[in-house]
Write a protein that holds these residues in place. Sequence first.
Motif, PDB file in Angstrom:
ATOM      1  N   ILE A 147       5.118   7.295  -9.570  1.00 50.29           N
ATOM      2  CA  ILE A 147       5.266   5.882  -9.922  1.00 50.29           C
ATOM      3  C   ILE A 147       4.280   5.454 -10.989  1.00 50.29           C
ATOM      4  O   ILE A 147       4.518   4.480 -11.678  1.00 50.29           O
ATOM      5  N   ASP A 148       3.186   6.188 -11.156  1.00 45.16           N
ATOM      6  CA  ASP A 148       2.235   5.847 -12.218  1.00 45.16           C
ATOM      7  C   ASP A 148       2.827   6.105 -13.599  1.00 45.16           C
ATOM      8  O   ASP A 148       2.396   5.523 -14.582  1.00 45.16           O
ATOM      9  N   SER A 149       3.833   6.971 -13.661  1.00 46.86           N
ATOM     10  CA  SER A 149       4.461   7.277 -14.948  1.00 46.86           C
ATOM     11  C   SER A 149       5.635   6.348 -15.253  1.00 46.86           C
ATOM     12  O   SER A 149       6.174   6.373 -16.361  1.00 46.86           O
ATOM     13  N   PRO A 202       1.660   0.313   9.092  1.00 49.14           N
ATOM     14  CA  PRO A 202       1.119   1.675   8.957  1.00 49.14           C
ATOM     15  C   PRO A 202       1.395   2.623  10.133  1.00 49.14           C
ATOM     16  O   PRO A 202       1.744   3.789   9.920  1.00 49.14           O
ATOM     17  N   GLU A 203       1.278   2.146  11.357  1.00 49.36           N
ATOM     18  CA  GLU A 203       1.506   3.021  12.507  1.00 49.36           C
ATOM     19  C   GLU A 203       2.964   3.482  12.565  1.00 49.36           C
ATOM     20  O   GLU A 203       3.248   4.634  12.892  1.00 49.36           O
ATOM     21  N   ALA A 204       3.886   2.595  12.244  1.00 43.64           N
ATOM     22  CA  ALA A 204       5.302   2.965  12.243  1.00 43.64           C
ATOM     23  C   ALA A 204       5.592   3.981  11.140  1.00 43.64           C
ATOM     24  O   ALA A 204       6.371   4.915  11.337  1.00 43.64           O
ATOM     25  N   ARG A 205       4.946   3.819  10.008  1.00 44.43           N
ATOM     26  CA  ARG A 205       5.162   4.772   8.911  1.00 44.43           C
ATOM     27  C   ARG A 205       4.686   6.165   9.306  1.00 44.43           C
ATOM     28  O   ARG A 205       5.360   7.158   9.039  1.00 44.43           O
ATOM     29  N   ARG A 206       3.536   6.239   9.940  1.00 45.97           N
ATOM     30  CA  ARG A 206       3.037   7.550  10.396  1.00 45.97           C
ATOM     31  C   ARG A 206       3.961   8.146  11.452  1.00 45.97           C
ATOM     32  O   ARG A 206       4.230   9.345  11.443  1.00 45.97           O
ATOM     33  N   PHE A 207       4.479   7.306  12.350  1.00 46.15           N
ATOM     34  CA  PHE A 207       5.341   7.796  13.427  1.00 46.15           C
ATOM     35  C   PHE A 207       6.658   8.352  12.883  1.00 46.15           C
ATOM     36  O   PHE A 207       7.079   9.443  13.246  1.00 46.15           O
ATOM     37  N   TYR A 208       7.328   7.608  12.018  1.00 49.17           N
ATOM     38  CA  TYR A 208       8.640   8.031  11.520  1.00 49.17           C
ATOM     39  C   TYR A 208       8.542   9.047  10.387  1.00 49.17           C
ATOM     40  O   TYR A 208       9.449   9.847  10.198  1.00 49.17           O
ATOM     41  N   ASP A 209       7.474   9.037   9.622  1.00 44.59           N
ATOM     42  CA  ASP A 209       7.151  10.039   8.610  1.00 44.59           C
ATOM     43  C   ASP A 209       8.350  10.433   7.737  1.00 44.59           C
ATOM     44  O   ASP A 209       8.726  11.600   7.650  1.00 44.59           O
ATOM     45  N   ASP A 244      20.642   6.827  -3.758  1.00 44.61           N
ATOM     46  CA  ASP A 244      20.015   7.651  -4.797  1.00 44.61           C
ATOM     47  C   ASP A 244      18.507   7.759  -4.600  1.00 44.61           C
ATOM     48  O   ASP A 244      17.917   8.805  -4.835  1.00 44.61           O
ATOM     49  N   TYR A 245      17.878   6.649  -4.212  1.00 48.75           N
ATOM     50  CA  TYR A 245      16.418   6.603  -4.091  1.00 48.75           C
ATOM     51  C   TYR A 245      16.001   5.894  -2.814  1.00 48.75           C
ATOM     52  O   TYR A 245      16.637   4.924  -2.388  1.00 48.75           O
ATOM     53  N   PHE A 246      14.898   6.378  -2.243  1.00 54.20           N
ATOM     54  CA  PHE A 246      14.167   5.651  -1.215  1.00 54.20           C
ATOM     55  C   PHE A 246      12.897   5.147  -1.872  1.00 54.20           C
ATOM     56  O   PHE A 246      12.219   5.888  -2.588  1.00 54.20           O
ATOM     57  N   VAL A 247      12.573   3.883  -1.621  1.00 51.92           N
ATOM     58  CA  VAL A 247      11.264   3.342  -1.998  1.00 51.92           C
ATOM     59  C   VAL A 247      10.562   3.041  -0.684  1.00 51.92           C
ATOM     60  O   VAL A 247      11.102   2.319   0.158  1.00 51.92           O
ATOM     61  N   LEU A 248       9.386   3.624  -0.488  1.00 52.38           N
ATOM     62  CA  LEU A 248       8.618   3.439   0.731  1.00 52.38           C
ATOM     63  C   LEU A 248       7.303   2.752   0.406  1.00 52.38           C
ATOM     64  O   LEU A 248       6.694   3.038  -0.633  1.00 52.38           O
ATOM     65  N   ALA A 249       6.898   1.856   1.293  1.00 48.18           N
ATOM     66  CA  ALA A 249       5.627   1.148   1.113  1.00 48.18           C
ATOM     67  C   ALA A 249       5.124   0.701   2.479  1.00 48.18           C
ATOM     68  O   ALA A 249       5.889   0.630   3.437  1.00 48.18           O
ATOM     69  N   SER A 250       3.840   0.379   2.525  1.00 42.41           N
ATOM     70  CA  SER A 250       3.237  -0.131   3.754  1.00 42.41           C
ATOM     71  C   SER A 250       2.643  -1.503   3.510  1.00 42.41           C
ATOM     72  O   SER A 250       2.138  -1.788   2.422  1.00 42.41           O
ATOM     73  N   GLY A 251       2.708  -2.323   4.547  1.00 39.44           N
ATOM     74  CA  GLY A 251       2.032  -3.612   4.553  1.00 39.44           C
ATOM     75  C   GLY A 251       0.863  -3.545   5.506  1.00 39.44           C
ATOM     76  O   GLY A 251       0.809  -2.674   6.373  1.00 39.44           O
ATOM     77  N   GLU A 254       0.831  -1.195   0.000  1.00 37.70           N
ATOM     78  CA  GLU A 254       0.000   0.000   0.000  1.00 37.70           C
ATOM     79  C   GLU A 254       0.871   1.252   0.000  1.00 37.70           C
ATOM     80  O   GLU A 254       1.973   1.246   0.532  1.00 37.70           O
ATOM     81  N   ASP A 255       0.347   2.329  -0.591  1.00 38.09           N
ATOM     82  CA  ASP A 255       0.956   3.656  -0.549  1.00 38.09           C
ATOM     83  C   ASP A 255       2.447   3.629  -0.919  1.00 38.09           C
ATOM     84  O   ASP A 255       3.295   4.099  -0.169  1.00 38.09           O
ATOM     85  N   ILE A 256       2.749   3.090  -2.092  1.00 35.33           N
ATOM     86  CA  ILE A 256       4.140   3.005  -2.559  1.00 35.33           C
ATOM     87  C   ILE A 256       4.588   4.380  -3.027  1.00 35.33           C
ATOM     88  O   ILE A 256       3.891   5.039  -3.799  1.00 35.33           O
TER      89      ILE A 256
END
Length: 119
Positions: free
Chosen positions: A112-114, A92-99, A35-42, A20-22
């Motif tokens: 990413i849609d492009s 998800p909670e950890a993603r919101r916390f560390y932001d 060079d890049y961070f890729v972030l996603a949620s499980g 979710e939310d890649i």
Amino acid sequence: MTSLETAKKIVSILDTKKAEDIRVIRVRDLTVLTDYFVLASGTSSTHVKSLTDEVEFQLKQLGTAPAAVEGYGSAQWVALDFGTVIVHVFYPEARRFYDLERLWADGEKIDIDSLPKQD
């Protein structure tokens, strides 16, 4: 593979496994870390682990193994360091916390849609 090609492949893997939310953030001009961070949620700790397992497995098949894996035991925030790309998979909670999106707000957000779909 270039760092952008690696990021694209990771996005494709995560998308296939229903992450979710890649997000992809280009941080090359902001840090020497990567060079890049890729972030996603499980959706659960099991999902977080399966997402990171699949990214690691598929990239190893292409000859790229992570230099480090952190956080796998707790599966709240797992980081896979592929050198030019660092993958962060969160509960998800950890993603919101560390932001990280806010912390790296000066980075270039990649649409990413492009990105062309990977095989």
